[in-house]
Each structure stands twice: as C-alpha cells, then as structure tokens.
Design an enzyme around this catalytic site. Structure first.
Site, PDB file in Angstrom:
ATOM      1  CG  ASP A 168      48.073  -4.188  -8.687  1.00  0.00           C
ATOM      2  OD1 ASP A 168      46.993  -3.897  -9.231  1.00  0.00           O
ATOM      3  OD2 ASP A 168      49.077  -3.444  -8.709  1.00  0.00           O
ATOM      4  CB  SER A 169      53.542  -4.766 -10.171  1.00  0.00           C
ATOM      5  OG  SER A 169      53.321  -3.496 -10.698  1.00  0.00           O
ATOM      6  CB  SER A 170      50.705  -1.127  -6.598  1.00  0.00           C
ATOM      7  OG  SER A 170      49.575  -1.717  -7.144  1.00  0.00           O
ATOM      8  CB  THR A 179      52.903  -1.621 -16.410  1.00  0.00           C
ATOM      9  OG1 THR A 179      51.655  -1.158 -15.906  1.00  0.00           O
ATOM     10  CG2 THR A 179      52.688  -2.526 -17.603  1.00  0.00           C
ATOM     11  CB  THR A 193      61.107   5.574 -16.714  1.00  0.00           C
ATOM     12  OG1 THR A 193      62.402   5.713 -16.148  1.00  0.00           O
ATOM     13  CG2 THR A 193      60.118   6.298 -15.838  1.00  0.00           C
ATOM     14  CB  THR A 245      47.150  -5.375 -16.349  1.00  0.00           C
ATOM     15  OG1 THR A 245      47.071  -4.345 -15.381  1.00  0.00           O
ATOM     16  CG2 THR A 245      45.969  -5.258 -17.289  1.00  0.00           C
ATOM     17  NE  ARG A 270      62.941  11.947  -8.870  1.00  0.00           N
ATOM     18  CZ  ARG A 270      61.869  12.373  -9.541  1.00  0.00           C
ATOM     19  NH1 ARG A 270      60.777  12.728  -8.904  1.00  0.00           N
ATOM     20  NH2 ARG A 270      61.897  12.444 -10.858  1.00  0.00           N
TER      21      ARG A 270
HETATM   22  N1  ASP Z   1      48.338  -2.220 -11.364  1.00  0.00           N
HETATM   23  C1  ASP Z   1      48.857  -3.101 -12.384  1.00  0.00           C
HETATM   24  C2  ASP Z   1      50.164  -3.676 -11.903  1.00  0.00           C
HETATM   25  O1  ASP Z   1      51.161  -3.011 -11.946  1.00  0.00           O
HETATM   26  C3  ASP Z   1      49.027  -2.363 -13.656  1.00  0.00           C
HETATM   27  C4  ASP Z   1      49.570  -3.194 -14.796  1.00  0.00           C
HETATM   28  O2  ASP Z   1      49.840  -4.347 -14.727  1.00  0.00           O
HETATM   29  O3  ASP Z   1      49.738  -2.604 -15.872  1.00  0.00           O
HETATM   30  O4  ASP Z   1      50.200  -4.797 -11.459  1.00  0.00           O
END
Ligand code: ASP
Length: 343
Positions: A57-59, A89, A166, A13, A246
């Site tokens: 995007d980190s996903s 994030t 986390t 982001t 878990r």
């Molecule tokens: N979807 C975004 C990512 O992880 C969210 C962020 O950056 O906060 O790349």
C-alpha cells in the site's frame, strides 16, 4: 519493431483484492493484475514486469522504495522504450517528484499510474489507466523520439508532470491535478499531447541516476494558534537539516517577534528553511506583504509555486548529494526538473 515496455508493479489499489475474512483490501501479485486485463495483449507490445515483493500500500512508501524503483529503471534503461510504474495513489505524487530528481537527464517516458478501484472490480478505472499508460509509454513524436521524456502521472483523463501533480480526491476517478502547470496530455477519444508543456532535454549523454536521498527534512505547517513552545519543539527536532515551512497565501507568516526570532535562530544553525504556500494554486511572492518580506530578509528561501511533494523530495535529493546548506539553498531557488516557475 514492437515497443518494449517495462512495468514496475509496486502495489496500490490497482492490484488489490478483497480479503474475504476482513473485507479490507490487500495487495495481490502481478499475475492477478494481468489476468484481469486481457486487453493488454491487443496492444501488441513486448511487455516485461518487475514486482515489489511484497507489493505495498503506498502509505508504506519510503525513500528506500524510491531507490529500488530508480535502480530498476536505470538498470533496464537501454533495453526498453518506456516504463510504467503501478503505484498506490496516496503517495504517488511524492514518488513521481522524487524520481523526477533522481533520474537526471531522463529522456524516456516513466509513466506512473494506479487506480481508485481494484482492477478486478466491474467498474474499475484500473484497466483504462493501465492501457493508456502503456500507450503513452510507447508513444513517439514525429521524429521517432519518445513523446514523453520525463516522469509523469497518468490518471483518468489527464497526463500530468509528476513533480507538479498532487492527489486532490480520495473518491473521484480524476484523482490528480497540477494546480500550477498545464497538463502534458488530455485523454479522450485520442491522446492529445501538449507539445509546449512537454519536457525536452538539451543535455547530451545518457541517464545520470542519483540514488542517495537524505530524509532529514521536516514539514512545519502554520495555523493560527501555533504556540511559541510548539514551534520551538518542532524546530529543534534532532537531526533535521531542512524545513519546508507551509505558509499562508503568497508566503506569509506571523510577524510576531517570537516567531521571526525562532525562524532566524533556526537558519543560524545552518538549517535550510523553504517557504511553500498552503494554497493549492499560485505560489510564494516573498515581497508582496511585510511578513513575506521579513522571512526572505532573514534567509528563508522562496519555493515559488512548487508543490509540497516536490519541495520535500527536492530537499531530500539535494541533501542526499552531500551538499552543504548554502549549496542546497542555491539549487532550491532554481528548477531542476521543471518543478516550479520562477516569478
Ligand atoms: N491506499 C492506497 C495506496 O495508496 C490507495 C490507492 O491505491 O489508491 O496504496
């Protein structure tokens, strides 16, 4: 001498802009990011950058990307005082954990940050996070050595150990937390470092990067209603070498015969099973309740107070070293990079 910092911009982001057609956020390049933070020049640091092409995007983050980041740090290690990784994030805690294992004997700061709002927005948290991350990457102790000598996550008011953190909020600026470890620093008017929490290495010699990761790891989450059939499908997933189980509370699971039997048979197939609690705070105490006791008796390894992110990436790292199941178990029970406290 100006501090020399290398920024590795992976996406997230912090560097995103709104697509006028769809109104969704998409990653943009590094010059866009820096144009929005003219204050960086006031720091008077020597700053270079490397950027993912394209930023993601980190996903979409994967072990291959962690290898790229580790390579970028290792290849530039001697030329810089510190490293700032700009990252989304969503999977930041996984990346921080993976790097903490891969960058063995790290003695310089690797500060990972990002933001909840894009850097071009008026109320962005990205500008402050970026500037504070740069200052932390440049900070030195009274003897001139780097203040931070580990992988850490800087977000809003806190600096956390990377493999202890986390993501806890999709909405708040204070998006990260270590539930089982004191913060490394509190950011307020100044940056207050907690020396007793900071990692200090005893080993001589330089960085010893390990790039191989083996992602043959599966997470199995317990919940009331999980059936024998469903569990059996999960545990027989082809190619799995390690399972992060878990469990409830202090490391507890059902005590029914079919459940214990399935876990036992999995371990007999040389698959490593690691017990990690679903609780956000506290850890596994294998012998507190009967069920935890049974798990440990059949060979389930205690993850103590390790986070899910650190557990998964530690297993990928250990299998990536080419270790066999018994060797992996041995190292899972010992902290490698300050990721857990043995109780
Ligand atoms: N979807 C975004 C990512 O992880 C969210 C962020 O950056 O906060 O790349």
């Amino acid at each position: 001498m100006k501090p020399r910092i290398l920024i590795i911009y992976t996406g997230g982001t912090i560097g995103m802009i709104e697509d006028p057609a769809t109104r969704t956020l998409r990653p943009f390049d590094f010059s866009h990011l820096m144009d929005n933070v003219p204050k960086v020049k006031m720091l008077n640091y020597h700053i270079d950058n490397i950027q993912f092409d394209p930023p993601i995007d980190s996903s979409d983050m994967s072990p291959k990307h962690w290898q790229d980041i580790a390579h970028s740090i290792a290849e530039n290690y001697d030329d810089y005082d510190g490293f700032v990784v700009l990252h989304g994030t969503d999977t930041m805690a996984y990346t921080a954990s993976a790097l903490s294992f891969m960058l063995d004997n790290l003695q310089k700061p690797v500060i990972i940050t990002g933001s909840q709002l894009p850097i071009g927005e008026v109320r962005t948290d990205g500008e402050e996070n970026l500037i504070t991350a740069l200052q932390i990457a440049a900070a030195v102790d009274s003897d001139g050595s780097p203040m931070v000598q580990e992988v850490a996550i800087l977000f809003e008011d806190y600096l956390w150990r990377g493999n202890r953190a986390t993501k806890r909020s999709a909405d708040n600026f204070n998006a990260f937390k270590s539930n089982n470890y004191h913060e490394l620093a509190k950011v307020g008017l100044g940056i207050n470092f907690y020396h007793e929490s900071l990692m200090r290495h005893q080993c001589a010699g330089g960085l010893n990067p390990q790039y191989n990761l083996d992602p043959s790891v599966l997470i199995v989450d317990l919940y009331p209603g999980l059936s024998c059939e469903m569990l059996s499908h999960l545990l027989s997933t082809p190619g799995v070498k390690g399972i992060v189980l878990r469990t409830y509370g202090a490391g507890n699971s059902p005590t029914t015969e079919w459940f214990i039997d399935q876990i036992r048979r999995t371990i007999e197939r040389d698959i490593v099973v690691l017990n990690v609690t679903q609780c956000v705070n506290g850890g596994v105490h294998a012998n507190r309740y009967v069920s935890g006791d049974i798990l440990s008796a059949i060979g389930v390894i205690s993850g103590f107070d390790i986070t899910l992110e650190a557990a998964v990436t530690k297993m990928m790292f250990l299998f990536g070293l080419g270790l066999d199941a018994n060797q992996v178990k041995y190292y899972l029970e010992r902290p490698l990079a300050g990721e857990m406290t043995i109780s």
